[in-house]
Design a protein around this motif. Sequence first.
Motif, PDB file in Angstrom:
ATOM      1  N   SER A   1       6.997  52.664  -4.109  1.00 12.90           N
ATOM      2  CA  SER A   1       6.012  51.581  -4.040  1.00 12.90           C
ATOM      3  C   SER A   1       6.423  50.331  -4.801  1.00 12.90           C
ATOM      4  CB  SER A   1       4.658  52.068  -4.565  1.00 12.90           C
ATOM      5  OG  SER A   1       4.170  53.118  -3.770  1.00 12.90           O
ATOM      6  N   THR A   2       7.055  50.500  -5.942  1.00 13.23           N
ATOM      7  CA  THR A   2       7.387  49.333  -6.767  1.00 13.23           C
ATOM      8  C   THR A   2       8.838  48.887  -6.626  1.00 13.23           C
ATOM      9  OG1 THR A   2       7.662  50.873  -8.642  1.00 13.23           O
ATOM     10  CG2 THR A   2       5.580  49.683  -8.487  1.00 13.23           C
ATOM     11  N   ASN A   3       9.563  49.481  -5.666  1.00 11.83           N
ATOM     12  CA  ASN A   3      10.949  49.055  -5.423  1.00 11.83           C
ATOM     13  C   ASN A   3      11.058  47.553  -5.182  1.00 11.83           C
ATOM     14  OD1 ASN A   3      12.506  51.356  -5.696  1.00 11.83           O
ATOM     15  ND2 ASN A   3      12.246  51.994  -3.582  1.00 11.83           N
ATOM     16  N   ILE A   4      10.082  47.013  -4.442  1.00 15.03           N
ATOM     17  CA  ILE A   4      10.211  45.644  -3.949  1.00 15.03           C
ATOM     18  C   ILE A   4       9.793  44.576  -4.952  1.00 15.03           C
ATOM     19  CG2 ILE A   4      10.017  46.266  -1.524  1.00 15.03           C
ATOM     20  CD1 ILE A   4       7.039  45.600  -1.676  1.00 15.03           C
ATOM     21  N   VAL A   5       9.236  44.982  -6.090  1.00 17.53           N
ATOM     22  CA  VAL A   5       8.799  43.980  -7.061  1.00 17.53           C
ATOM     23  C   VAL A   5       9.571  44.039  -8.373  1.00 17.53           C
ATOM     24  CG1 VAL A   5       6.471  43.656  -6.163  1.00 17.53           C
ATOM     25  CG2 VAL A   5       6.903  45.480  -7.813  1.00 17.53           C
ATOM     26  N   THR A   6      10.427  45.047  -8.528  1.00 14.82           N
ATOM     27  CA  THR A   6      11.214  45.082  -9.757  1.00 14.82           C
ATOM     28  C   THR A   6      12.347  44.068  -9.677  1.00 14.82           C
ATOM     29  OG1 THR A   6      12.746  46.410 -11.083  1.00 14.82           O
ATOM     30  CG2 THR A   6      12.445  47.067  -8.799  1.00 14.82           C
ATOM     31  N   PRO A   7      12.522  43.247 -10.706  1.00 14.33           N
ATOM     32  CA  PRO A   7      13.582  42.226 -10.702  1.00 14.33           C
ATOM     33  C   PRO A   7      14.984  42.820 -10.675  1.00 14.33           C
ATOM     34  CG  PRO A   7      11.958  41.807 -12.437  1.00 14.33           C
ATOM     35  CD  PRO A   7      11.702  43.184 -11.918  1.00 14.33           C
ATOM     36  N   LEU A   8      15.102  44.130 -10.946  1.00 16.56           N
ATOM     37  CA  LEU A   8      16.421  44.749 -11.011  1.00 16.56           C
ATOM     38  C   LEU A   8      16.899  45.282  -9.667  1.00 16.56           C
ATOM     39  CD1 LEU A   8      16.013  46.748 -14.352  1.00 16.56           C
ATOM     40  CD2 LEU A   8      16.930  44.458 -14.001  1.00 16.56           C
ATOM     41  N   MET A   9      16.036  45.241  -8.641  1.00 19.95           N
ATOM     42  CA  MET A   9      16.463  45.712  -7.329  1.00 19.95           C
ATOM     43  C   MET A   9      17.571  44.784  -6.799  1.00 19.95           C
ATOM     44  SD  MET A   9      16.451  47.719  -4.757  1.00 19.95           S
ATOM     45  CE  MET A   9      15.073  48.817  -5.104  1.00 19.95           C
ATOM     46  N   PRO A  10      18.764  45.305  -6.543  1.00 17.92           N
ATOM     47  CA  PRO A  10      19.894  44.439  -6.155  1.00 17.92           C
ATOM     48  C   PRO A  10      19.667  43.673  -4.860  1.00 17.92           C
ATOM     49  CG  PRO A  10      20.430  46.773  -5.849  1.00 17.92           C
ATOM     50  CD  PRO A  10      19.166  46.728  -6.628  1.00 17.92           C
ATOM     51  N   TYR A  11      18.807  44.193  -3.975  1.00 20.56           N
ATOM     52  CA  TYR A  11      18.593  43.538  -2.686  1.00 20.56           C
ATOM     53  C   TYR A  11      17.618  42.364  -2.787  1.00 20.56           C
ATOM     54  CZ  TYR A  11      20.938  47.747  -1.218  1.00 20.56           C
ATOM     55  OH  TYR A  11      21.846  48.756  -1.101  1.00 20.56           O
ATOM     56  N   MET A  12      16.973  42.228  -3.932  1.00 21.68           N
ATOM     57  CA  MET A  12      16.030  41.123  -4.109  1.00 21.68           C
ATOM     58  C   MET A  12      16.742  39.778  -3.941  1.00 21.68           C
ATOM     59  SD  MET A  12      13.601  40.170  -7.389  1.00 21.68           S
ATOM     60  CE  MET A  12      12.391  41.429  -7.054  1.00 21.68           C
ATOM     61  N   VAL A  13      17.915  39.652  -4.521  1.00 19.44           N
ATOM     62  CA  VAL A  13      18.659  38.392  -4.440  1.00 19.44           C
ATOM     63  C   VAL A  13      19.054  38.095  -3.001  1.00 19.44           C
ATOM     64  CG1 VAL A  13      20.726  37.168  -5.196  1.00 19.44           C
ATOM     65  CG2 VAL A  13      19.519  38.667  -6.795  1.00 19.44           C
ATOM     66  N   ILE A  14      19.440  39.131  -2.266  1.00 21.35           N
ATOM     67  CA  ILE A  14      19.844  38.954  -0.865  1.00 21.35           C
ATOM     68  C   ILE A  14      18.666  38.472  -0.031  1.00 21.35           C
ATOM     69  CG2 ILE A  14      20.710  40.134   1.192  1.00 21.35           C
ATOM     70  CD1 ILE A  14      22.174  42.066  -0.690  1.00 21.35           C
ATOM     71  N   ILE A  15      17.508  39.109  -0.206  1.00 19.25           N
ATOM     72  CA  ILE A  15      16.325  38.729   0.565  1.00 19.25           C
ATOM     73  C   ILE A  15      15.857  37.326   0.170  1.00 19.25           C
ATOM     74  CG2 ILE A  15      13.961  39.349   1.149  1.00 19.25           C
ATOM     75  CD1 ILE A  15      16.151  41.226   2.233  1.00 19.25           C
ATOM     76  N   LEU A  16      15.970  37.006  -1.105  1.00 19.15           N
ATOM     77  CA  LEU A  16      15.587  35.668  -1.558  1.00 19.15           C
ATOM     78  C   LEU A  16      16.479  34.607  -0.909  1.00 19.15           C
ATOM     79  CD1 LEU A  16      13.747  33.994  -3.348  1.00 19.15           C
ATOM     80  CD2 LEU A  16      15.322  34.366  -5.252  1.00 19.15           C
ATOM     81  N   SER A  17      17.743  34.921  -0.732  1.00 17.66           N
ATOM     82  CA  SER A  17      18.645  33.965  -0.070  1.00 17.66           C
ATOM     83  C   SER A  17      18.257  33.780   1.393  1.00 17.66           C
ATOM     84  CB  SER A  17      20.097  34.434  -0.183  1.00 17.66           C
ATOM     85  OG  SER A  17      20.323  35.614   0.569  1.00 17.66           O
ATOM     86  N   PHE A  18      17.830  34.861   2.058  1.00 17.88           N
ATOM     87  CA  PHE A  18      17.330  34.744   3.426  1.00 17.88           C
ATOM     88  C   PHE A  18      16.077  33.866   3.457  1.00 17.88           C
ATOM     89  CE2 PHE A  18      19.383  39.031   4.433  1.00 17.88           C
ATOM     90  CZ  PHE A  18      20.386  38.465   5.204  1.00 17.88           C
ATOM     91  N   MET A  19      15.208  34.077   2.471  1.00 10.30           N
ATOM     92  CA  MET A  19      13.949  33.331   2.410  1.00 10.30           C
ATOM     93  C   MET A  19      14.208  31.841   2.244  1.00 10.30           C
ATOM     94  SD  MET A  19      10.741  34.014  -0.197  1.00 10.30           S
ATOM     95  CE  MET A  19      10.649  35.739   0.305  1.00 10.30           C
ATOM     96  N   GLN A  20      15.229  31.505   1.476  1.00 16.21           N
ATOM     97  CA  GLN A  20      15.521  30.094   1.202  1.00 16.21           C
ATOM     98  C   GLN A  20      16.102  29.363   2.412  1.00 16.21           C
ATOM     99  OE1 GLN A  20      17.947  30.630  -2.289  1.00 16.21           O
ATOM    100  NE2 GLN A  20      16.196  30.469  -3.693  1.00 16.21           N
ATOM    101  N   LYS A  21      16.494  30.110   3.434  1.00 15.38           N
ATOM    102  CA  LYS A  21      16.911  29.471   4.680  1.00 15.38           C
ATOM    103  C   LYS A  21      15.708  28.838   5.384  1.00 15.38           C
ATOM    104  CE  LYS A  21      20.879  32.475   5.648  1.00 15.38           C
ATOM    105  NZ  LYS A  21      21.475  33.441   6.607  1.00 15.38           N
ATOM    106  N   TYR A  22      14.528  29.436   5.138  1.00 17.90           N
ATOM    107  CA  TYR A  22      13.309  28.934   5.764  1.00 17.90           C
ATOM    108  C   TYR A  22      12.515  28.027   4.823  1.00 17.90           C
ATOM    109  CZ  TYR A  22      14.381  32.717   9.017  1.00 17.90           C
ATOM    110  OH  TYR A  22      15.014  33.543   9.915  1.00 17.90           O
TER     111      TYR A  22
END
Length: 506
Positions: free
Chosen positions: A439-460
């Motif tokens: 449940s909390t995988n997606i909100v922990t700052p240490l999840m390595p994929y957070m940076v990848i998804i944030l980069s996708f988000m910044q395209k929009y």
Amino acid sequence: MENTTKKTGVFQKILNGIERVGNKLPDPFILFAMLALLVIVASAIFNAFGATVIHPGTGEKLAVKSLASAEGLQYILTSMLDNFTGFAPLGLVLSMMLGIGLAEKVGLLDYAIKKTILKSPPALITYTVVFVGIMGNIASDAAMVLIPPLAAMVFYKVGRNPIAGLAAGYAAAGAGFTANLLIAGTDALLAGISTEAAKIIDKDMVVTPVDNWYFNSVSVFVLTIVGGLVTTRFIEPRLGKYKGDVVEEAVAEDPPNASKGLRNAGIAGLLYIALILLVIFLPNSPLRNEDGGLIPSPFLSGIIPIILFFFIIIGVVYGMTVGNIKSSKDVAGYMAESMKDLAGYIVLIFAISQFIAYFSWSNIATWVAVNGAQFLKDIEFTGIGLIIGYIIFTALLNFLITSGSAKWALEAPVFVPMFMQLGYHPAFTQAAYRIADSSTNIVTPLMPYMVIILSFMQKYDKKAGMGTFIALMLPYSITFLLSWIILILVFYFLGIPFGPGIYPLL
């Protein structure tokens, strides 16, 4: 789009603090090596004070043995290889990934995921994205990178906010990681660790990869509905209509015969399942037990090889159809590639296996389980409230240790035996762990994929930052956790099995 990034507030400061502390933790391999050393020191201290415990199964009085003694040193040196090669999760996961890895490397899993999302009817896009995101964990962490950008593109093409699609895809793949209609590598990994921990109390206890299957299957549909509602009722209204411009990236071309390959793989998979069912229902079937039942049975005990052959068959059929497999050497080559992806896991397992073995041999695990259970009984904190408290504890611990296998290897030797003393089945404790960890995988700052998804988000939205990301993920994380707690309560109080023959209480 309106910028959702806020000035640093209390919550953001807490997240920043968690990130700083978490980043200071050593690599999981080093962490478990340090924990093994800690057990050696602790065993010497316990032994010096004459600590003893009555084994709950045999009634035998056990002294805590020192690993720093001559006997302990002999055990450390002579058992090290056996601890590693005999560690239950190692063989289970490697075997599973031979099949699943083959299906992934030939492109079958990626193509199936892509086509399911791209061909979804507009009215069902949201729920399809969430469903596929949850089911995508069969491809392990790859789903967290593959599904979100596809979902964003589909949302954009039908005139909806692409960031909402990105959020739904990542939330489903990350927070819904433990749910699946199929038996995945995660089931094998966690069940193996649970078995090792349960043997501290009961040498005959075995947790199989199917012991959470019923609960996981129901979870898929519950989370699909919840994730879809959060997206349409909260995330999209909050984001509003998308007004930005997007430079669309071309989707990688599929092999010419990909559609035919998927069809052939589906047919081969169905024929294989039909064959297994035929064997199961034959008179005096070798896959059923002596009484003709399936709980327990050779079928459930051999579920990993059965699943392994399923993925090998569909992977080979797809690969041959699209031309990725031209000879038997290609099959072995793709399997070898999938094993390379597990190199880090194998290294980690070496340290984890030593830690659990030392913890068990020294009898500290039994001492902690018995005394911990007695303490909980003394304060009358043994009911379902204890399980909910444990779920919340694990959900918070996920902010510091994001690796699901590492965290369960840390928790299982303590909580599985302790909760067994209180009458809870190890598979039930494992289910409670899984919903908290996911449940909390997606909100922990240490999840390595957070940076990848944030980069996708910044395209929009070029102004999107960590605050934007957390604000979008938090509703999914909270609602998934609450929904899962309600679901586990429903299973608990209605006496619904979590898997074949598996109930909350022993």
